[in-house]
Design an enzyme around this catalytic site. Structure first.
Site, PDB file in Angstrom:
ATOM      1  N   GLY A 185       0.809  -1.212   0.000  1.00 38.09           N
ATOM      2  CA  GLY A 185       0.000   0.000   0.000  1.00 38.09           C
ATOM      3  C   GLY A 185       0.838   1.256   0.000  1.00 38.09           C
ATOM      4  O   GLY A 185       2.057   1.202  -0.189  1.00 38.09           O
ATOM      5  N   ASN A 186       0.200   2.384   0.180  1.00 39.91           N
ATOM      6  CA  ASN A 186       0.917   3.657   0.245  1.00 39.91           C
ATOM      7  C   ASN A 186       0.239   4.563   1.265  1.00 39.91           C
ATOM      8  O   ASN A 186      -0.794   4.209   1.824  1.00 39.91           O
ATOM      9  CB  ASN A 186       0.987   4.306  -1.147  1.00 39.91           C
ATOM     10  CG  ASN A 186      -0.387   4.644  -1.688  1.00 39.91           C
ATOM     11  OD1 ASN A 186      -1.061   5.537  -1.202  1.00 39.91           O
ATOM     12  ND2 ASN A 186      -0.813   3.879  -2.699  1.00 39.91           N
TER      13      ASN A 186
END
Ligand code: CTP
Ligand code: CA
Length: 236
Positions: free
Chosen positions: A33-34
């Site tokens: 993810g980010n």
């Protein structure tokens, strides 16, 4: 549309905003993810709705209240985001697409349907290697798909840090050329800037002009206002 007040300069327009950050699943419990919170995309959607637009937010893993007057479609991965956006745009009638989402450039090649175990037996100290494949460039795909029609108007975002090959504006200008969108909103990231913060400094770049509008440090709501002040007069 001359003569209408800024308060309703998006009346009758259909706007689609992607927001948040995609998650690319490795197994049922893990993902890549980010750090995107979705705040800037939600602010852009909220401002469009205030100015009279019909707004659909395509939200990737966002934990924020839905802005008044916006519809929300939830997605997780880049492929799901692409599917929803292309579906909305090909259904027609979309005037503006704003790609505020942070889309993962890569996803794991293989999704493992059961939880990946640490060890395959006594004394097994090995670690897996995660192989990645490229995700489609959704923004470039939207620009390519509209062809000569130039509709919808497409806004891209660019998170840049600047590096040894050039500063934030240098990278943003190159990205605008590459993407072929109508407006690029470049924001400076890294060192605690932008991600999850309420204040933001952005540069607005358009093709065919060296003119740059810099906004901030300003709230994400003020950045959203500047974006629509730029986009609304350009809509046909
Ligand atoms: N974007 C997209 N699809 C992707 C990656 C990015 O639609 N697979 C969109 C983002 O939503 C954003 C714009 O493209 O509006 C720029 O994203 P950014 O990550 O800054 O650019 P990239 O082209 O991925 O280049 P890089 O990450 O190498 O800087
Ligand atoms: Ca990227």
């Amino acid at each position: 549309r001359a003569g209408t007040s800024p308060g309703d300069d998006l009346a009758g327009r259909r706007v689609v905003v992607s927001a948040g950050g995609t998650r690319e699943a490795l197994d049922p419990v893990r993902f890549l993810g980010n750090r995107s919170s979705g705040k800037q995309g939600y602010a852009v959607a909220a401002e469009a709705a205030l100015r009279g637009a019909h707004v659909t937010l395509v939200a990737a893993n966002v934990d924020l209240a839905t802005p008044p007057g916006c519809e929300v479609v939830r997605v997780e991965s880049a492929l799901e985001l692409q599917e929803q956006l292309t579906g909305l745009v090909s259904a027609g009638d979309v005037d503006v697409v704003v790609m505020a989402a942070a889309v993962a450039d890569f996803r794991p090649r293989h999704y493992v349907g059961t939880k990946i175990k640490k060890s395959h037996g006594d004394g097994d100290e090995s670690a897996p290697t995660v192989e990645l494949v490229r995700n489609p460039d959704i923004l470039a795909g939207l620009v390519a798909a509209r062809g000569e029609s130039r509709t919808p108007y497409v806004v891209g975002f660019a998170a840049e840090t600047g590096d040894e090959s050039g500063d934030v504006l240098h990278h943003a200008r190159a990205k605008l050329e590459r993407k072929g969108c109508d407006l690029l909103v470049a924001n400076e990231v890294g060192g605690g800037k932008a991600f999850g913060q309420d204040d933001n400094t952005v540069h607005l770049l358009r093709p065919g002009t060296q003119e740059v509008v810099t906004v901030g440090p300003a709230t994400k709501a003020a950045v959203a206002t500047a974006i629509w002040d730029t986009v609304a007069p350009e809509l046909r």
